[in-house]
Design an enzyme around this catalytic site. Structure first.
Site, PDB file in Angstrom:
ATOM      1  CD  GLU A 146      94.892 -39.725  64.785  1.00 20.10           C
ATOM      2  OE1 GLU A 146      95.812 -38.982  65.201  1.00 20.10           O
ATOM      3  OE2 GLU A 146      94.853 -40.142  63.625  1.00 20.10           O
ATOM      4  CB  THR A 198      94.998 -33.097  60.647  1.00 16.35           C
ATOM      5  OG1 THR A 198      96.038 -33.919  60.125  1.00 16.35           O
ATOM      6  CG2 THR A 198      93.674 -33.811  60.464  1.00 16.35           C
TER       7      THR A 198
HETATM    8  N1  HSE Z   1      90.380 -38.567  57.792  1.00 15.55           N
HETATM    9  C1  HSE Z   1      91.280 -37.600  58.323  1.00 15.55           C
HETATM   10  C2  HSE Z   1      91.204 -36.344  57.485  1.00 15.55           C
HETATM   11  C3  HSE Z   1      92.669 -38.166  58.283  1.00 15.55           C
HETATM   12  O1  HSE Z   1      91.237 -36.480  56.264  1.00 15.55           O
HETATM   13  O2  HSE Z   1      91.088 -35.259  58.041  1.00 15.55           O
HETATM   14  C4  HSE Z   1      93.707 -37.247  58.826  1.00 15.55           C
HETATM   15  O3  HSE Z   1      94.957 -37.869  58.690  1.00 15.55           O
END
Ligand code: HSE
Length: 324
Positions: A146, A198
């Site tokens: 991630e 993201t």
């Molecule tokens: N919690 C993270 C965000 C998830 O919302 O940025 C990304 O998939």
């Protein structure tokens, strides 16, 4: 340990992070879509000059997304590197991993595509090694994937991808994951065919939150957790509200406000942006409602001429699966 060269098959589910109000802490796995992977252990030998015949991690993409194959730049590779660093069971100068990845979850879709690759890789590697690590160890390793994908180690996709079901990440450092029960829920997802990275969707967020908004959000998170535990559908629906992240991120998603109104009017309990978007999800108590919600999604995106994919699915309770 699985014998050298014997392939195993891995199925890694998509996940919906945040669950509307629980930014970076809540998430659930779904039965569709999912990624397919294959992995095997290989022996590494050296030639007379000391060059390895095989890297410690070899990534083979069998889809058309052209993702990096350098393990440090690939989310599955980064997760495996973290595992190798902690694994004393095996001499990784003699043994390596070969990973074939077939991404059926489109990268940048907001349903945990990177998490599926990272989680699938570490669950597969753990199986090949005879399961020396706990699920929480695997979440820790996969979070390195991630970091490669979004710049931040968040676990709200990884945790449900590995554990299955709905998960709460109470803390990342130290890692504490709580599996939450849930009543039967149907999930409708629409993926408008645009890409939201993201990292970009995180960079536009405000770094400070007003106390009145924080209080509302805490109430919703607690209400959602209580609703899931009690099987109280109305409480779940009322709690699916996000006053902090959604007002900012929804501007990146065409038709978001109208879609939300239409899905609620069709009977959905509630929903919102899936992870960092652009996918949007809604939860329903009945399958018929979930199908009606899907029709609203199709109608809206056809209306504005935006290509899209929809899924009507359920919560995946098993997480990453290995098939031999
Ligand atoms: N919690 C993270 C965000 C998830 O919302 O940025 C990304 O998939």
């Amino acid at each position: 340990m699985v014998p050298i060269n014997q392939w195993i098959k891995i199925k890694a589910p998509a996940t919906v992070a945040n669950m509307v109000c629980g930014f970076d802490i809540l998430g659930f796995a779904v039965n569709n879509p999912y990624d397919e992977m294959e992995m095997r252990l290989v022996s590494r030998t050296t030639d007379a000059a000391g060059n390895f015949n095989q890297a410690s991690i070899t990534i083979i993409n069998i889809d058309n997304y052209n993702l990096p194959t350098d393990p440090e730049k690939n989310v599955a590779g980064a997760a495996l590197l973290a595992m190798i660093e902690e694994c004393t069971l095996v001499d990784f100068s003699k043994i390596g991993f070969e990973v074939k990845i077939n991404k059926l979850i489109k990268p940048g879709s907001g349903v945990g595509s990177s998490a599926a690759s990272s989680a699938g890789a570490v669950v597969g590697a753990n199986y090949l090694l005879g399961n020396p690590f706990t699920k929480d160890d695997l979440v820790r390793f996969a979070m390195n994937g991630e970091k490669v994908a979004s710049g931040v180690k968040h676990a709200d996709n990884i945790a449900p991808c590995i554990h299955g079901g709905v998960t709460l990440v109470r803390s990342i450092f130290p890692l504490e994951i709580i599996a939450l029960p849930s009543p039967t829920l149907f999930v409708t997802i629409v993926h408008p065919q645009i890409e939201v990275r993201t990292a970009d969707a995180r960079s536009i967020l405000k770094q400070n939150v007003q106390l009145k908004d924080a209080i509302k959000q805490w109430g919703n998170i607690a209400g959602l957790v209580a609703g899931l535990m009690k099987g109280d559908y109305d409480l779940i629906g009322r709690s699916l509200e996000d006053v902090i992240i959604e007002p900012i991120r929804s501007i990146l998603i065409p038709g978001f406000d109208d879609l939300k109104k239409a899905c609620k009017a069709a009977g959905a309990l509630g929903g919102g942006i899936s992870g960092s978007g652009p996918s949007i999800f809604f939860l329903s108590k009945e399958k018929e409602t979930a199908l009606a919600v899907e029709q609203e999604m199709i109608k809206l995106y056809k209306g504005i001429g935006l290509a899209h994919h929809t899924y009507v699915t359920t919560i995946n309770q098993t997480g990453v699966e290995i098939e031999c």
